[in-house]
Design a protein around this motif. Structure first.
Motif, mmCIF file in Angstrom:
data_model
loop_
_atom_site.group_PDB
_atom_site.id
_atom_site.type_symbol
_atom_site.label_atom_id
_atom_site.label_comp_id
_atom_site.label_asym_id
_atom_site.label_seq_id
_atom_site.Cartn_x
_atom_site.Cartn_y
_atom_site.Cartn_z
ATOM 1 N N VAL A 39 4.785 2.341 64.548
ATOM 2 C CA VAL A 39 5.469 3.615 64.339
ATOM 3 C C VAL A 39 6.969 3.389 64.153
ATOM 4 C CG1 VAL A 39 6.017 5.837 65.424
ATOM 5 C CG2 VAL A 39 3.714 4.886 65.636
ATOM 6 N N VAL A 40 7.552 2.535 64.976
ATOM 7 C CA VAL A 40 8.979 2.222 64.851
ATOM 8 C C VAL A 40 9.251 1.511 63.528
ATOM 9 C CG1 VAL A 40 10.838 0.830 65.830
ATOM 10 C CG2 VAL A 40 9.365 2.176 67.334
ATOM 11 N N THR A 41 8.388 0.608 63.136
ATOM 12 C CA THR A 41 8.567 -0.126 61.879
ATOM 13 C C THR A 41 8.543 0.817 60.686
ATOM 14 O OG1 THR A 41 7.522 -2.065 62.860
ATOM 15 C CG2 THR A 41 7.645 -1.994 60.459
ATOM 16 N N VAL A 42 7.582 1.724 60.648
ATOM 17 C CA VAL A 42 7.503 2.683 59.539
ATOM 18 C C VAL A 42 8.731 3.583 59.537
ATOM 19 C CG1 VAL A 42 6.215 4.679 58.667
ATOM 20 C CG2 VAL A 42 5.001 2.616 59.352
ATOM 21 N N GLY A 43 9.186 4.011 60.708
ATOM 22 C CA GLY A 43 10.372 4.847 60.793
ATOM 23 C C GLY A 43 11.604 4.145 60.267
ATOM 24 N N VAL A 44 11.782 2.894 60.622
ATOM 25 C CA VAL A 44 12.936 2.127 60.139
ATOM 26 C C VAL A 44 12.856 1.942 58.625
ATOM 27 C CG1 VAL A 44 14.019 -0.159 60.179
ATOM 28 C CG2 VAL A 44 13.391 0.969 62.316
ATOM 29 N N LEU A 45 11.687 1.642 58.107
ATOM 30 C CA LEU A 45 11.547 1.472 56.657
ATOM 31 C C LEU A 45 11.831 2.774 55.910
ATOM 32 C CD1 LEU A 45 8.420 -0.855 56.464
ATOM 33 C CD2 LEU A 45 10.794 -1.430 55.959
ATOM 34 N N LEU A 46 11.405 3.906 56.469
ATOM 35 C CA LEU A 46 11.698 5.191 55.825
ATOM 36 C C LEU A 46 13.191 5.494 55.860
ATOM 37 C CD1 LEU A 46 8.731 7.420 57.054
ATOM 38 C CD2 LEU A 46 9.204 6.657 54.728
ATOM 39 N N LEU A 48 15.602 3.320 55.941
ATOM 40 C CA LEU A 48 16.255 2.419 54.989
ATOM 41 C C LEU A 48 16.043 2.873 53.543
ATOM 42 C CD1 LEU A 48 15.499 -1.061 56.585
ATOM 43 C CD2 LEU A 48 17.717 0.091 56.409
ATOM 44 N N SER A 49 14.862 3.384 53.243
ATOM 45 C CA SER A 49 14.591 3.800 51.868
ATOM 46 C C SER A 49 15.343 5.084 51.518
ATOM 47 C CB SER A 49 13.090 3.991 51.653
ATOM 48 O OG SER A 49 12.628 5.099 52.369
ATOM 49 N N TYR A 50 15.529 5.994 52.463
ATOM 50 C CA TYR A 50 16.278 7.222 52.184
ATOM 51 C C TYR A 50 17.780 6.963 52.133
ATOM 52 C CZ TYR A 50 12.136 10.120 52.711
ATOM 53 O OH TYR A 50 10.911 10.687 52.568
ATOM 54 N N GLY A 51 18.239 5.929 52.794
ATOM 55 C CA GLY A 51 19.664 5.622 52.795
ATOM 56 C C GLY A 51 20.103 4.779 51.604
#
Length: 54
Positions: A39-46, A48-51
């Protein structure tokens, strides 16, 4: 009074073949880490992709 079911289990265990260490699913903290890590990994990837600039 301790029961046999409540014995201490390590947080990490070795794989049967090889030298990798993995979370122990029989330890409550290890089970929590197994569930929280993706869950933390997916959150960080999201985030990063929005930023990322377009």
């Amino acid at each position: 009074m301790r029961h046999e079911d409540e014995e201490e289990r390590p947080l990490f265990t070795r794989r049967r073949y090889g030298s990798r260490w993995v979370y122990n699913h029989r330890n409550p903290a290890g089970l929590a880490l197994i569930m929280i890590a993706p869950v933390v990994t997916v959150g960080v990837l999201l985030l990063l992709s929005y930023g990322a600039p377009r």
